[in-house]
Design a protein around this motif. Structure first.
Motif, PDB file in Angstrom:
ATOM      1  N   ARG A 161       0.424   7.193   1.534  1.00 36.73           N
ATOM      2  CA  ARG A 161      -0.762   8.064   1.487  1.00 36.73           C
ATOM      3  C   ARG A 161      -2.025   7.300   1.870  1.00 36.73           C
ATOM      4  O   ARG A 161      -2.824   7.750   2.693  1.00 36.73           O
ATOM      5  CB  ARG A 161      -0.906   8.666   0.085  1.00 36.73           C
ATOM      6  N   ASP A 162      -2.210   6.118   1.288  1.00 37.03           N
ATOM      7  CA  ASP A 162      -3.405   5.324   1.587  1.00 37.03           C
ATOM      8  C   ASP A 162      -3.401   4.836   3.033  1.00 37.03           C
ATOM      9  O   ASP A 162      -4.451   4.789   3.689  1.00 37.03           O
ATOM     10  CB  ASP A 162      -3.509   4.139   0.633  1.00 37.03           C
ATOM     11  N   HIS A 191      -6.078   5.777   5.914  1.00 37.58           N
ATOM     12  CA  HIS A 191      -6.752   4.685   6.617  1.00 37.58           C
ATOM     13  C   HIS A 191      -6.705   4.888   8.142  1.00 37.58           C
ATOM     14  O   HIS A 191      -7.695   4.638   8.825  1.00 37.58           O
ATOM     15  CB  HIS A 191      -6.142   3.334   6.250  1.00 37.58           C
ATOM     16  N   SER A 244       0.850  -1.195   0.000  1.00 40.61           N
ATOM     17  CA  SER A 244       0.000   0.000   0.000  1.00 40.61           C
ATOM     18  C   SER A 244       0.878   1.234   0.000  1.00 40.61           C
ATOM     19  O   SER A 244       1.999   1.219   0.510  1.00 40.61           O
ATOM     20  CB  SER A 244      -0.896   0.037   1.251  1.00 40.61           C
TER      21      SER A 244
END
Length: 147
Positions: A109-110, A114, A106
């Motif tokens: 940023r993600d 999250h 991942s």
């Protein structure tokens, strides 16, 4: 983008700090589930931070913490997240294992989005627990902080 994420982490910190104070002051009136959910917010935040940039032994996913440690653990998570924001390429993809040992990739940023979303989700569960115990929950809507 870094500034936006900084604002989101500031929001997350403000909500978590106020909620921790409420939990400590109302602890005798709250079900254990609230302590478990808040601890899980701290656990997940620390776990994700460590997946990006390991600093210390990682918490268990559902590790329970003493309520007197909530404020300091949250501050520690916040500071680690800000350090990640300032020193990382947010588009960088990292490889990690989840709590069951499965491998994933991942972007930073993600992952940091999250963390914010995950905390919001569990604060909402805590708000339900407050209502079910005839207590007024903390208002934690993002827009209210921005007003």
């Amino acid at each position: 983008m870094v500034q936006f994420f900084r604002e989101l982490f500031d929001y997350n910190l403000e909500c978590n700090q106020k909620l921790a104070q409420m939990i400590v002051s109302l602890q005798e009136q709250l079900p254990e589930k609230v302590i478990g959910l808040y601890s899980h917010i701290l656990d997940a935040h620390q776990i994700w931070n460590n997946r990006i940039h390991a600093r210390e032994k990682t918490f268990g996913v559902w590790q329970i913490h003493d309520t007197t440690d909530f404020i300091n653990l949250d501050l520690k998570n916040y500071r680690h997240s800000l350090s990640i924001l300032e020193s990382s390429d947010l588009t960088q993809v990292i490889n990690y294992k989840n709590s069951t040992g499965r491998h994933f990739n991942s972007s930073i940023r993600d992952i940091i989005f999250h963390v914010i979303n995950h905390s919001t989700y569990h604060r909402a569960q805590i708000a339900i627990e407050f209502r079910q115990n005839n207590l007024d929950p903390l208002m934690t809507d993002y827009i209210m902080m921005k007003r």
